[in-house]
Design an enzyme around this catalytic site. Structure first.
Site, PDB file in Angstrom:
ATOM      1  N   SER A   1      19.060  17.684  -0.775  1.00  0.00           N
ATOM      2  CA  SER A   1      18.469  16.860   0.284  1.00  0.00           C
ATOM      3  C   SER A   1      17.301  17.632   0.862  1.00  0.00           C
ATOM      4  CB  SER A   1      19.544  16.648   1.354  1.00  0.00           C
ATOM      5  OG  SER A   1      18.986  16.216   2.571  1.00  0.00           O
TER       6      SER A   1
ATOM      7  N   TYR B   1      26.671  19.723   6.766  1.00  0.00           N
ATOM      8  CA  TYR B   1      25.817  19.085   5.754  1.00  0.00           C
ATOM      9  C   TYR B   1      24.684  20.027   5.339  1.00  0.00           C
ATOM     10  CZ  TYR B   1      23.202  15.261   3.498  1.00  0.00           C
ATOM     11  OH  TYR B   1      22.550  14.464   2.604  1.00  0.00           O
TER      12      TYR B   1
HETATM   13  P1  NAD Z   1      26.817   6.609  -0.220  1.00  0.00           P
HETATM   14  O1  NAD Z   1      27.729   6.674   0.957  1.00  0.00           O
HETATM   15  O2  NAD Z   1      26.072   5.353  -0.488  1.00  0.00           O
HETATM   16  O3  NAD Z   1      27.604   7.005  -1.556  1.00  0.00           O
HETATM   17  C1  NAD Z   1      28.424   8.129  -1.594  1.00  0.00           C
HETATM   18  C2  NAD Z   1      29.249   8.086  -2.857  1.00  0.00           C
HETATM   19  O4  NAD Z   1      30.114   9.224  -2.857  1.00  0.00           O
HETATM   20  C3  NAD Z   1      30.149   6.850  -2.947  1.00  0.00           C
HETATM   21  O5  NAD Z   1      30.262   6.445  -4.290  1.00  0.00           O
HETATM   22  C4  NAD Z   1      31.490   7.373  -2.430  1.00  0.00           C
HETATM   23  O6  NAD Z   1      32.600   6.629  -2.897  1.00  0.00           O
HETATM   24  C5  NAD Z   1      31.458   8.768  -3.018  1.00  0.00           C
HETATM   25  N1  NAD Z   1      32.369   9.683  -2.332  1.00  0.00           N
HETATM   26  C6  NAD Z   1      32.480   9.937  -1.012  1.00  0.00           C
HETATM   27  N2  NAD Z   1      33.457  10.816  -0.785  1.00  0.00           N
HETATM   28  C7  NAD Z   1      33.983  11.135  -1.996  1.00  0.00           C
HETATM   29  C8  NAD Z   1      35.037  11.983  -2.433  1.00  0.00           C
HETATM   30  N3  NAD Z   1      35.772  12.699  -1.552  1.00  0.00           N
HETATM   31  N4  NAD Z   1      35.297  12.058  -3.758  1.00  0.00           N
HETATM   32  C9  NAD Z   1      34.585  11.332  -4.650  1.00  0.00           C
HETATM   33  N5  NAD Z   1      33.577  10.513  -4.307  1.00  0.00           N
HETATM   34  C10 NAD Z   1      33.288  10.422  -2.992  1.00  0.00           C
HETATM   35  O7  NAD Z   1      25.825   7.856  -0.029  1.00  0.00           O
HETATM   36  P2  NAD Z   1      24.383   8.168  -0.658  1.00  0.00           P
HETATM   37  O8  NAD Z   1      23.394   8.033   0.439  1.00  0.00           O
HETATM   38  O9  NAD Z   1      24.174   7.444  -1.924  1.00  0.00           O
HETATM   39  O10 NAD Z   1      24.550   9.728  -0.933  1.00  0.00           O
HETATM   40  C11 NAD Z   1      24.693  10.277  -2.221  1.00  0.00           C
HETATM   41  C12 NAD Z   1      24.213  11.728  -2.197  1.00  0.00           C
HETATM   42  O11 NAD Z   1      22.838  11.769  -1.831  1.00  0.00           O
HETATM   43  C13 NAD Z   1      24.955  12.605  -1.187  1.00  0.00           C
HETATM   44  O12 NAD Z   1      25.188  13.872  -1.760  1.00  0.00           O
HETATM   45  C14 NAD Z   1      23.969  12.715  -0.046  1.00  0.00           C
HETATM   46  O13 NAD Z   1      24.140  13.893   0.678  1.00  0.00           O
HETATM   47  C15 NAD Z   1      22.657  12.700  -0.805  1.00  0.00           C
HETATM   48  N6  NAD Z   1      21.508  12.317   0.028  1.00  0.00           N
HETATM   49  C16 NAD Z   1      21.473  11.107   0.666  1.00  0.00           C
HETATM   50  C17 NAD Z   1      20.369  10.785   1.438  1.00  0.00           C
HETATM   51  C18 NAD Z   1      20.255   9.482   2.176  1.00  0.00           C
HETATM   52  O14 NAD Z   1      19.378   9.345   3.037  1.00  0.00           O
HETATM   53  N7  NAD Z   1      21.041   8.476   1.869  1.00  0.00           N
HETATM   54  C19 NAD Z   1      19.317  11.703   1.573  1.00  0.00           C
HETATM   55  C20 NAD Z   1      19.397  12.912   0.897  1.00  0.00           C
HETATM   56  C21 NAD Z   1      20.499  13.218   0.124  1.00  0.00           C
END
Ligand code: NAD
Length: 260
Positions: free
Chosen positions: A143, A156
């Site tokens: 991130s 985080y």
């Molecule tokens: P999201 O909530 O849409 O999806 C998260 C996914 O992780 C889902 O499929 C959920 O079921 C799964 N998950 C959660 N806990 C879990 C567990 N204990 N075991 C297995 N699976 C699990 O989130 P997202 O925004 O798509 O985030 C995905 C990645 O991207 C994360 O690592 C997040 O830190 C990173 N990220 C997100 C953003 C943002 O703005 N959305 C920005 C930078 C980085």
């Protein structure tokens, strides 16, 4: 093109992970989905991706914050694909926002387990077979918070900074074997994780949801969020021959946030 390759994308039942699974399937890669969801939702997603791109789609469940689930998941994957994975995308992640004085220690453990320890365990289990094949791509979803901090996100930010260190170390250990390890560092991406944060902010500050979204994304110099598809394309680029000499580094896509 990724025909004949197989990828595990953790946390791919939603958001960025789902976008990555679609991007890789679109390049001909077989995909293994993981994450939470109802049986119906998961079956629907499997069918959708298979119909749209023709790739083989499997689902292997497991709560990746638990090491026993990671062991089971790995065993199941080696049963499905005895020669292991070609691509591992460590993407599953969650957010928890609180000042450090009141940050629940169990939330700290959960975030670190899911976003730093799970990638360690999965890399440990799948790197050897990638080395044997002489080709592999490990992509860690970090991130902008892998580069810079924000208040109230101690777990985080720590997990994402740690993941950058893990990325570099694995890259050095795998160098010369055909296996690369890189991170992707998005700013705010419009996914359920982001929407939850915007909802919380709108409640806390008594502003509308749209205003809260705008406020969060103001940290981007562009003022615009990143799309799920853009992150998916970055991952596909890291799997392409053009990226074979990229290792131990990261692709930052944050609308200029960390350039400030
Ligand atoms: P999201 O909530 O849409 O999806 C998260 C996914 O992780 C889902 O499929 C959920 O079921 C799964 N998950 C959660 N806990 C879990 C567990 N204990 N075991 C297995 N699976 C699990 O989130 P997202 O925004 O798509 O985030 C995905 C990645 O991207 C994360 O690592 C997040 O830190 C990173 N990220 C997100 C953003 C943002 O703005 N959305 C920005 C930078 C980085």
């Amino acid at each position: 093109q990724l025909h004949g390759k197989v990828a595990l994308i953790t946390g791919s039942t939603s958001g960025i992970g789902k976008g990555i699974a679609e991007g890789l399937a679109n390049r001909g890669c077989d995909v293994i989905l993981n994450g939470f969801g109802t049986e119906n939702e998961i079956n629907l997603l499997k069918t959708e991706i298979n119909k749209e791109y023709g790739s083989k789609v499997d689902f292997v469940g497991g709560d990746l914050s638990k090491s026993e689930d990671i062991i089971k998941l790995s065993q199941e994957i080696y049963k499905l694909y005895p020669s292991g994975l070609d691509i591992l995308v460590n993407n599953a992640g969650i957010q928890y926002v609180s000042p450090i004085e009141s940050f629940p220690p169990e939330k700290w453990d959960l975030l670190i387990n899911l976003m730093l320890t799970a990638p360690f365990h999965l890399i440990q289990r799948f790197l050897p077979s990638m080395k044997t094949k002489g080709w592999g791509r490990i992509i860690n979803m970090s991130s902008a918070h892998g580069h810079v901090a924000s208040p109230n996100k101690s777990a985080y930010v720590s997990a994402k900074h740690g993941l950058m260190g893990l990325t570099k170390t694995v890259a050095l250990e795998a160098a010369g074997t055909g296996v690369t390890c890189n991170a992707v560092c998005p700013g705010y991406v419009e996914t359920p994780l982001f929407i939850h944060q915007a909802r919380d902010r709108s409640k806390q500050q008594g502003i509308t949801f749209e205003e809260a979204k705008k406020q969060i994304v103001q940290v981007h110099a562009t003022g615009e969020p990143v799309s799920v598809d853009q992150v998916g394309e970055a991952v596909c680029f890291l799997c392409s021959p053009a990226a074979s000499q990229m290792t131990g580094t990261s692709i930052t896509m944050d609308g200029g946030w960390t350039a400030r």
